[in-house]
Design a protein around this motif. Structure first.
Motif, short mmCIF file in Angstrom:
data_model
loop_
_atom_site.label_atom_id
_atom_site.label_comp_id
_atom_site.label_asym_id
_atom_site.label_seq_id
_atom_site.Cartn_x
_atom_site.Cartn_y
_atom_site.Cartn_z
N THR A 39 28.52 38.11 38.10
CA THR A 39 29.68 37.28 38.44
C THR A 39 29.23 36.04 39.21
O THR A 39 29.68 34.93 38.92
CB THR A 39 30.71 38.09 39.25
N GLU A 53 38.79 29.03 38.39
CA GLU A 53 39.73 30.16 38.53
C GLU A 53 39.95 30.48 40.00
O GLU A 53 39.18 30.08 40.86
CB GLU A 53 39.17 31.39 37.80
N SER A 54 40.97 31.26 40.25
CA SER A 54 41.25 31.67 41.63
C SER A 54 40.22 32.69 42.09
O SER A 54 39.64 33.41 41.28
CB SER A 54 42.65 32.28 41.74
N SER A 56 40.83 35.37 43.66
CA SER A 56 41.32 36.73 43.38
C SER A 56 41.04 37.13 41.94
O SER A 56 40.70 38.29 41.66
CB SER A 56 42.80 36.85 43.71
N TYR A 57 41.12 36.20 41.00
CA TYR A 57 40.79 36.49 39.60
C TYR A 57 39.30 36.83 39.48
O TYR A 57 38.93 37.81 38.84
CB TYR A 57 41.14 35.29 38.71
N VAL A 58 38.46 36.02 40.10
CA VAL A 58 37.02 36.25 40.03
C VAL A 58 36.67 37.56 40.72
O VAL A 58 35.79 38.30 40.27
CB VAL A 58 36.24 35.06 40.64
N GLU A 60 38.47 40.25 40.74
CA GLU A 60 38.76 41.31 39.78
C GLU A 60 37.60 41.48 38.79
O GLU A 60 37.25 42.60 38.43
CB GLU A 60 40.08 41.03 39.03
N LEU A 61 37.01 40.35 38.38
CA LEU A 61 35.83 40.43 37.50
C LEU A 61 34.68 41.12 38.21
O LEU A 61 33.97 41.95 37.62
CB LEU A 61 35.40 39.02 37.07
N GLN A 73 35.19 40.16 30.91
CA GLN A 73 36.28 39.22 31.15
C GLN A 73 37.45 39.62 30.26
O GLN A 73 37.35 39.62 29.05
CB GLN A 73 35.84 37.79 30.85
N LYS A 74 38.54 39.97 30.90
CA LYS A 74 39.72 40.42 30.18
C LYS A 74 40.50 39.23 29.66
O LYS A 74 40.47 38.15 30.22
CB LYS A 74 40.60 41.26 31.11
N GLN A 76 43.63 36.94 29.07
CA GLN A 76 44.78 36.62 29.94
C GLN A 76 46.03 36.50 29.12
O GLN A 76 46.06 36.17 28.01
CB GLN A 76 44.54 35.31 30.68
#
Length: 76
Positions: A39, A53-54, A56-58, A60-61, A73-74, A76
């Motif tokens: 990451t 990206e935010s 918080s999104y990163v 989650e990764l 990477q899911k 969106q």
């Protein structure tokens, strides 16, 4: 300093903070986890655009990477 570097550094700082708060690990362990992750490599590579990206999104990764052993990477 260029804006991309500032955004990357901000995300990295937040990732360390989130790990420290969520996992109750010490700061050094959180930093080690972040800086040795796929990451981190992807966020640091401006070609990926992940720095946009935010945090918080990163994060989650990063959590998925820790759990699964690789970066997923899911959609969106």
């Amino acid at each position: 300093m260029d804006i991309k570097k500032e955004l990357i550094e901000g995300i990295i700082q937040e990732l360390v903070k989130y790990l420290y708060e969520d996992k109750l690990v010490d700061v050094e362990s959180a930093m080690d986890t972040v800086y040795n992750s796929i990451t981190f490599e992807k966020v640091s590579d401006t070609e990926t655009g992940l720095y946009k990206e935010s945090a918080s999104y990163v994060y989650e990764l990063l959590k998925d990477e820790i759990r699964e052993g690789n970066l997923i990477q899911k959609e969106q």
